[in-house]
Enzyme design. Sequence first.
Site, short mmCIF file in Angstrom:
data_model
loop_
_atom_site.label_atom_id
_atom_site.label_comp_id
_atom_site.label_asym_id
_atom_site.label_seq_id
_atom_site.Cartn_x
_atom_site.Cartn_y
_atom_site.Cartn_z
CD1 TRP A 102 -3.44 -3.46 -0.07
CD2 TRP A 102 -1.50 -4.18 -0.91
NE1 TRP A 102 -3.64 -4.71 -0.60
CE2 TRP A 102 -2.47 -5.18 -1.12
CE3 TRP A 102 -0.20 -4.42 -1.36
CZ2 TRP A 102 -2.19 -6.39 -1.76
CZ3 TRP A 102 0.09 -5.63 -1.99
CH2 TRP A 102 -0.90 -6.60 -2.19
CG ASP A 170 -1.56 1.43 -4.15
OD1 ASP A 170 -2.28 1.25 -5.15
OD2 ASP A 170 -1.14 0.51 -3.42
CE LYS A 194 -6.25 -5.83 -5.84
NZ LYS A 194 -4.86 -5.58 -5.55
#
Length: 362
Positions: A102, A170, A194
């Site tokens: 990511w 993030d 999530k």
Amino acid sequence: MGRPFNFAAGPSMLPESVLKSVSEAVIDYEGHGYSILEMMHRKPPFEAILLELKSRVKMLLAVPDDFEILFCPGGGKMQFAMVPLNLVTQGCRGGYVVTGTWSRMASEECRRVSRETTLWAGNNRELPRNVIRVPRDVEYVYFCDNETVDGTEFTSLPAVDDNDVLFVSDMSSNFMSRPIDWTRYAAIWAGVQKNFGTAGLACVIVRRDQLGCASETVPQMLDWSVYARNNSLQNTPPVLQFYTAMLMARWVDEQGGVEEMDRRAKARSKLLYDTIDGMGDFYVSRIAPEARSRMNVVFTLADESLLPVFVREAEATGLTNLAGHRSVGGLRASLYNVMPMEGVERLVDFMRDFAGRHGCQN
Ligand SMILES: *Cc1c(COP(=O)(O)O)cnc(C)c1O
């Protein structure tokens, strides 16, 4: 058999109480006679949802008064572009610490829309051990707090040789799972599906003095300051996603807040890592021990030919979505806020039984 324990990396499990409230609200929102799907976003019922969501996020994460809490459509990946478009100013670059899938994608997107420099990159199984050098023209140090695909998680900010540079993180896959020390952050952000709701919405928490730097060619929908000025209502918001996140904020609060989420996350992941390590070489974790994620436990079997059997048999006993990400292979058990300890206990029982049936002596 009841609801399965869902180990998916996202979207992930939601509490049954939240699902029940959502399903009632879809038919009749709190006795108003209309569905939440039909709700006007500029009337008091939605204003109350947004107000409660914001104030609970502020309270749960102890967000200081000089930070803005924004909600942006477009999910997590949209922020890969929004971060540099909002923070990189003339002549500067975004600095990226690349620890996995990511953060790599975020650095590549920064290069597309702005100017990027990679400050550190590793093998996706470890975190930087030494102090990272930050060139003078770096506007912010970006990192991914928890690498969902690869299974690494920071326990503190990356060490850098610049005491003034601000960080951007993030936190999509560990949002609301532990307290945050805000001192060194320009912004943190999270796609909420999530740990905190359903797909399509990102929560961005940005220091107010960092707003207003986007160049005038940046589309308004990608400009954080437009969201800040309009209370995140510059267009029709995904009302149901806001409502679900608000219910999740209530739930985290009821359960004891982010300290309790952290305690549970450590207990869940410890049980699973101890099981992986304690059964000889049958199960293998390749993540450096100090870098292991509390949220996404990435592991494999020494005999990888057994992987499909493992996943199929686990699925049949109500332990679902344990296959690793297609880019990594192996297995991944995502243990987000809503996963009960019982789910992990059931998983390790299954792992012991599976190993025993396939010749493991431990
Ligand atoms: C899932 C995830 C994203 C992307 O979120 P989308 O809503 O699918 O765009 C970004 N970063 C991390 C760490 C993630 O886990």
